[in-house]
Design an enzyme around this catalytic site. Sequence first.
Site, PDB file in Angstrom:
ATOM      1  N   GLY A  13       0.828  -1.213   0.000  1.00  0.00           N
ATOM      2  CA  GLY A  13       0.000   0.000   0.000  1.00  0.00           C
ATOM      3  C   GLY A  13       0.859   1.258   0.000  1.00  0.00           C
ATOM      4  N   ALA A  14       1.945   1.230  -0.779  1.00  0.00           N
ATOM      5  CA  ALA A  14       2.946   2.308  -0.690  1.00  0.00           C
ATOM      6  C   ALA A  14       2.843   3.329  -1.819  1.00  0.00           C
ATOM      7  CB  ALA A  14       4.343   1.708  -0.630  1.00  0.00           C
ATOM      8  N   ASP A  63      -2.748  -7.373  -5.465  1.00  0.00           N
ATOM      9  CA  ASP A  63      -3.821  -7.218  -4.484  1.00  0.00           C
ATOM     10  C   ASP A  63      -3.425  -8.106  -3.299  1.00  0.00           C
ATOM     11  OD1 ASP A  63      -6.035  -7.488  -2.868  1.00  0.00           O
ATOM     12  OD2 ASP A  63      -7.459  -7.591  -4.532  1.00  0.00           O
ATOM     13  N   VAL A  64      -3.061  -7.466  -2.183  1.00  0.00           N
ATOM     14  CA  VAL A  64      -2.477  -8.230  -1.068  1.00  0.00           C
ATOM     15  C   VAL A  64      -3.500  -9.106  -0.339  1.00  0.00           C
ATOM     16  CG1 VAL A  64      -0.455  -6.805  -0.605  1.00  0.00           C
ATOM     17  CG2 VAL A  64      -2.659  -6.165   0.404  1.00  0.00           C
ATOM     18  N   SER A 142      -4.036   0.240  14.481  1.00  0.00           N
ATOM     19  CA  SER A 142      -4.666   1.566  14.554  1.00  0.00           C
ATOM     20  C   SER A 142      -5.199   1.794  15.955  1.00  0.00           C
ATOM     21  CB  SER A 142      -5.843   1.650  13.580  1.00  0.00           C
ATOM     22  OG  SER A 142      -6.608   2.815  13.816  1.00  0.00           O
ATOM     23  N   TYR A 154     -13.286  -2.390  10.594  1.00  0.00           N
ATOM     24  CA  TYR A 154     -11.911  -1.850  10.639  1.00  0.00           C
ATOM     25  C   TYR A 154     -11.281  -2.080  12.011  1.00  0.00           C
ATOM     26  CZ  TYR A 154      -8.200   1.687  10.041  1.00  0.00           C
ATOM     27  OH  TYR A 154      -6.992   2.346   9.969  1.00  0.00           O
ATOM     28  N   LYS A 158      -7.952  -4.328  12.931  1.00  0.00           N
ATOM     29  CA  LYS A 158      -6.751  -3.722  13.523  1.00  0.00           C
ATOM     30  C   LYS A 158      -6.444  -4.306  14.907  1.00  0.00           C
ATOM     31  CE  LYS A 158      -5.755  -1.075  10.054  1.00  0.00           C
ATOM     32  NZ  LYS A 158      -4.534  -1.332   9.274  1.00  0.00           N
TER      33      LYS A 158
END
Length: 253
Positions: A13-14, A63-64, A142, A154, A158
């Site tokens: 995602g860089a 696509d990870v 997060s 989410y 996380k």
Amino acid sequence: MSRFEDRVAIVTGAAQGIGAAIARRLAGEGAAVAVLDLTAERAQDTVDQIAKDGGRAVAVGADVSKSTDVQAAVAAVAGQYGHIDILVNNAGITRDNLLFKMTDEDWDTVIAVNLRSAFLMSRECQKHFVAQKYGKIVSLSSRSALGNRGQANYSASKAAIMGLTATLAIELGPFGINVNAVAPGFIATDMTDATARRVGFDPAAFREAAAQATPVRRVGTPEDIAAAVAFLAADESSFISGQTLHVNGGADR
Ligand code: NAP
């Protein structure tokens, strides 16, 4: 001597935001960086910035959340550079909604991109790490892991990153592999701007409100997170494993 001289890092995602800052930071300290995002084209901007600053990087599309993409991407990086030393599991998305409105797809997509990806990437990279008796895994958790209205999917993903991190640290520690996580608070990126718009705020006003609610009276930058990730990816922190480092300006929740 640079901290990451002769090291090879993969950052997922860089193409933008926190991942791009991590890729630039590691490359700036000597690492060759595989800048991974959904497409190689998306990742190319970060690669060009690194090259402009005199660093080494390559763009990789994957696509990870997909096992076959992950296998091909890790094999491509190992083929290009001969080894892999550092994995940063950064790719992540939000699909916010209150529970009663959250769809199966909202749930499954977020768990796949934020959590399954870390499992797939870590499993693939550990083959290289175990063989060479050296490796660093740093994953993005997060502050939302502690609970955040509208983010059941989410938040769960996380929080699970913390458990995955603690467990992989136990399993991989004997092979010279450190596994840690970083849990950012509010970081000014496209992700938080999108959240602002979703809840009907102007992004700048949203950042200002977040700054006022933070003890150090500012929001975080992608570079704040990159500094913490670089510390955990470096040899100076090799007695730290299984931890989640909260980087949030002193916020309690
Ligand atoms: P961002 O600006 O949205 O960047 C995320 C990157 O991941 C994008 O380039 C995105 O590509 C890519 N991506 C999405 N799905 C992918 C997939 N399946 N495979 C490969 N790449 C994929 O997010 P950010 O704010 O920098 O956040 C980075 C990480 O930090 C995330 O894990 C996030 O949850 C975490 N985090 C952020 C904050 C914050 O305040 N910003 C706080 C706590 C934690 P596309 O743009 O093409 O979709």
